[in-house]
Design a protein around this motif. Structure first.
Motif, short mmCIF file in Angstrom:
data_model
loop_
_atom_site.label_atom_id
_atom_site.label_comp_id
_atom_site.label_asym_id
_atom_site.label_seq_id
_atom_site.Cartn_x
_atom_site.Cartn_y
_atom_site.Cartn_z
N VAL A 1 0.78 -1.16 -0.05
CA VAL A 1 0.02 0.01 -0.12
C VAL A 1 0.76 1.14 -0.07
CG1 VAL A 1 -1.59 1.24 1.33
CG2 VAL A 1 -2.14 -1.27 1.10
N ARG A 2 1.85 1.28 0.79
CA ARG A 2 2.77 2.39 0.99
C ARG A 2 3.46 2.52 -0.41
NH1 ARG A 2 6.89 1.76 3.73
NH2 ARG A 2 6.42 -0.33 4.84
N ALA A 3 3.73 1.73 -0.88
CA ALA A 3 4.58 1.69 -2.57
C ALA A 3 3.72 2.26 -3.50
CB ALA A 3 5.16 0.17 -3.04
N LEU A 4 2.29 1.89 -3.63
CA LEU A 4 1.40 2.49 -4.53
C LEU A 4 0.97 3.91 -3.99
CD1 LEU A 4 -0.57 1.98 -6.70
CD2 LEU A 4 -2.30 1.25 -5.23
N ALA A 5 1.15 4.23 -2.68
CA ALA A 5 0.70 5.46 -2.54
C ALA A 5 1.75 6.56 -2.87
CB ALA A 5 0.28 5.52 -1.22
N ALA A 6 2.88 6.14 -2.91
CA ALA A 6 4.10 6.93 -3.04
C ALA A 6 4.20 7.01 -4.70
CB ALA A 6 5.48 6.19 -2.45
N SER A 7 4.06 6.00 -5.42
CA SER A 7 3.94 6.17 -6.91
C SER A 7 2.75 7.14 -7.36
CB SER A 7 3.76 4.71 -7.48
OG SER A 7 3.82 4.82 -8.95
N LEU A 8 1.66 6.90 -6.84
CA LEU A 8 0.53 7.95 -7.20
C LEU A 8 0.83 9.39 -6.83
CD1 LEU A 8 -2.57 5.72 -6.10
CD2 LEU A 8 -1.78 6.26 -8.39
N ARG A 9 1.45 9.56 -5.81
CA ARG A 9 1.61 10.94 -5.41
C ARG A 9 2.62 11.78 -6.13
NH1 ARG A 9 1.60 8.82 -0.02
NH2 ARG A 9 -0.08 9.30 1.44
N SER A 10 3.69 10.73 -6.54
CA SER A 10 4.82 11.35 -7.37
C SER A 10 4.45 11.44 -8.90
CB SER A 10 5.96 10.42 -7.08
OG SER A 10 7.04 11.02 -8.04
N SER A 11 3.55 10.47 -9.37
CA SER A 11 3.35 10.31 -10.78
C SER A 11 2.18 11.48 -11.11
CB SER A 11 2.67 8.77 -11.41
OG SER A 11 3.82 8.07 -10.99
N LEU A 12 1.33 11.70 -10.29
CA LEU A 12 0.08 12.52 -10.64
C LEU A 12 0.11 13.74 -10.12
CD1 LEU A 12 -2.61 10.09 -10.39
CD2 LEU A 12 -1.32 10.20 -12.20
N ALA A 13 1.31 14.16 -9.50
CA ALA A 13 1.52 15.52 -9.02
C ALA A 13 1.69 16.31 -9.99
CB ALA A 13 2.90 15.60 -8.16
N GLY A 14 1.48 17.62 -9.99
CA GLY A 14 1.63 18.57 -10.95
C GLY A 14 0.35 18.72 -11.79
N PRO A 15 0.53 19.70 -12.96
CA PRO A 15 -0.88 20.16 -13.77
C PRO A 15 -1.47 18.75 -14.16
CG PRO A 15 1.05 20.60 -14.89
CD PRO A 15 1.77 20.16 -13.75
N VAL A 16 -2.70 18.96 -14.51
CA VAL A 16 -3.48 17.91 -14.94
C VAL A 16 -3.90 18.18 -16.54
CG1 VAL A 16 -5.92 16.43 -14.63
CG2 VAL A 16 -4.50 17.35 -12.58
N PRO A 17 -3.50 17.20 -17.41
CA PRO A 17 -3.90 17.75 -18.78
C PRO A 17 -5.32 17.36 -18.93
CG PRO A 17 -2.41 15.57 -18.53
CD PRO A 17 -2.63 16.22 -17.33
N VAL A 18 -6.11 18.26 -19.65
CA VAL A 18 -7.56 18.15 -19.96
C VAL A 18 -7.65 17.75 -21.65
CG1 VAL A 18 -9.55 19.53 -20.02
CG2 VAL A 18 -7.86 20.14 -18.46
N ASP A 19 -8.60 16.40 -21.43
CA ASP A 19 -8.78 16.07 -22.95
C ASP A 19 -10.02 16.69 -23.39
OD1 ASP A 19 -9.04 14.48 -25.06
OD2 ASP A 19 -9.90 12.79 -23.82
N ALA A 20 -9.95 17.74 -23.97
CA ALA A 20 -11.05 18.50 -24.41
C ALA A 20 -11.36 18.32 -26.09
CB ALA A 20 -10.76 20.24 -24.20
N TRP A 21 -12.78 18.43 -26.18
CA TRP A 21 -13.17 18.51 -27.65
C TRP A 21 -13.37 20.14 -27.93
CZ3 TRP A 21 -17.47 21.69 -27.92
CH2 TRP A 21 -18.46 21.63 -26.87
N VAL A 22 -13.07 20.21 -29.28
CA VAL A 22 -13.14 21.54 -29.86
C VAL A 22 -14.08 21.98 -30.49
CG1 VAL A 22 -11.50 23.20 -31.16
CG2 VAL A 22 -10.39 21.50 -29.71
N SER A 23 -14.73 23.11 -30.15
CA SER A 23 -16.28 23.47 -30.90
C SER A 23 -15.92 23.90 -32.45
CB SER A 23 -16.92 24.63 -30.12
OG SER A 23 -16.07 25.55 -30.18
N ARG A 24 -16.94 23.94 -33.00
CA ARG A 24 -16.76 24.24 -34.48
C ARG A 24 -17.04 25.75 -34.24
NH1 ARG A 24 -17.60 20.16 -38.20
NH2 ARG A 24 -18.64 18.31 -37.06
N ARG A 25 -16.25 26.45 -35.26
CA ARG A 25 -16.15 27.94 -35.45
C ARG A 25 -17.70 28.57 -36.01
NH1 ARG A 25 -11.62 30.29 -33.06
NH2 ARG A 25 -10.09 28.81 -33.44
#
Length: 311
Positions: A287-311
């Protein structure tokens, strides 16, 4: 392991060795004393063949002592083996069983799947990951937050951590500045510009691959670098084309996707994951190994997967 039990065994072993030496000395003395001169033997009369009862090599005291010596020697060997077992780790305390962590369904190749890939104890859930921890078929679970996070799992489980894994959204021309409902974001994807949406996603994925590298099991630092690169690539794409990520309505207010709202989960289209564990498994190495990996891997900005509207 304490020193008390090994010390007792050593003392017993020493006593048995001393008795063995005493008996060996007595045996030698008896053997030496039994060799009488020939004249004395003749004067006393010849002994019957095989010797008188109790004085021959099998019946007398000197005949029993080799068996006594052998028994004591066997006891010494047994005590020595016991001492070796105890000194080498037989403390009487069993090692706890490895924690088994059930996983919700996560897409292969996603940041969250990379974060737990290769770690010990993790496996796909056989059904509901949180329910497995409740019934005891797993000691911990990594689950996706539901609309009502208090209903995840059951009473008595501990939340080890909660982090944002990903997010969805919509990119509109900046002059619109719309506030959409979560259902409106989902419905708008069908009428979005397929070409621009695909180009935006490919820009993010390409930047992430370049930053993460080609290792089959990237390190948490490499995963984090890929997420940073993807978030920047998405922001650059939007800026060059005059786009802005739409705010999403949540509890009567509009919440724009930015670093703070994405990390805290207040942006309603952020996907959050929670690590739950039984109390006696919280400090397990798995559990400690998974928690440490999640904290480190998912730190920082979160990429947003967005659709783009038509003009």
């Amino acid at each position: 392991m304490g020193d008390e039990k090994p010390r007792d065994v050593r003392e017993t072993l020493g006593e048995l060795e001393g008795k063995l030496r005493d008996l060996e000395g007595e045996l030698r003395d008896s053997a030496a004393g039994g060799s009488e001169p020939a004249g004395a033997a003749a004067g006393a009369g010849a002994a019957p063949p095989g010797g008188a009862a109790g004085s021959g090599p099998r019946g007398g005291p000197s005949g029993r002592r080799p068996w006594i010596v052998a028994a004591v020697a066997g006891a010494v060997v047994l005590a020595a083996v016991l001492a070796i077992v105890l000194v080498s780790g037989g403390s009487g305390e069993e090692e706890p069983a490895p924690a088994e962590i059930a996983l919700d369904r996560f897409a292969d190749g996603s940041d969250i799947s990379l974060a737990y890939g290769g770690l010990p104890g993790v496996r796909a859930a056989r059904g509901d990951a949180g329910a497995e921890v409740c019934v005891g078929s797993a000691q911990a679970a990594l689950v996706v937050e539901r609309d009502d996070p208090d209903r995840i799992g059951c009473r008595g489980l501990q939340r080890v951590l909660t982090v944002t894994a990903s997010a969805r959204g919509a990119a509109d021309p900046s002059r619109k500045r719309r506030c959409l409902s979560p259902s409106g974001v989902a419905a708008g994807a069908s009428g979005a510009s397929a070409g621009l949406t695909r180009a935006r996603r490919e820009a993010q994925e390409s930047a992430a691959r370049e930053a993460t590298g080609t290792a089959p099991a990237p390190s948490p630092a490499a995963i984090r670098a890929g997420r940073v690169a993807a978030a920047r690539a998405g922001a650059q794409f939007d800026r060059r084309r005059g786009l802005k990520l739409a705010a999403v309505r949540s509890g009567g207010r509009c919440v724009a996707p930015n670093r703070r709202t994405l990390a805290s989960g207040t942006y309603p289209l952020a996907t959050r994951v929670t690590l739950l564990a039984q109390p006696d498994a919280v400090e397990s190495k798995e559990v400690r190994a998974l928690a440490a990996s999640l904290r480190s891997s998912l730190a920082g900005p979160v990429p947003v997967d967005a659709w783009v509207s038509r003009r």
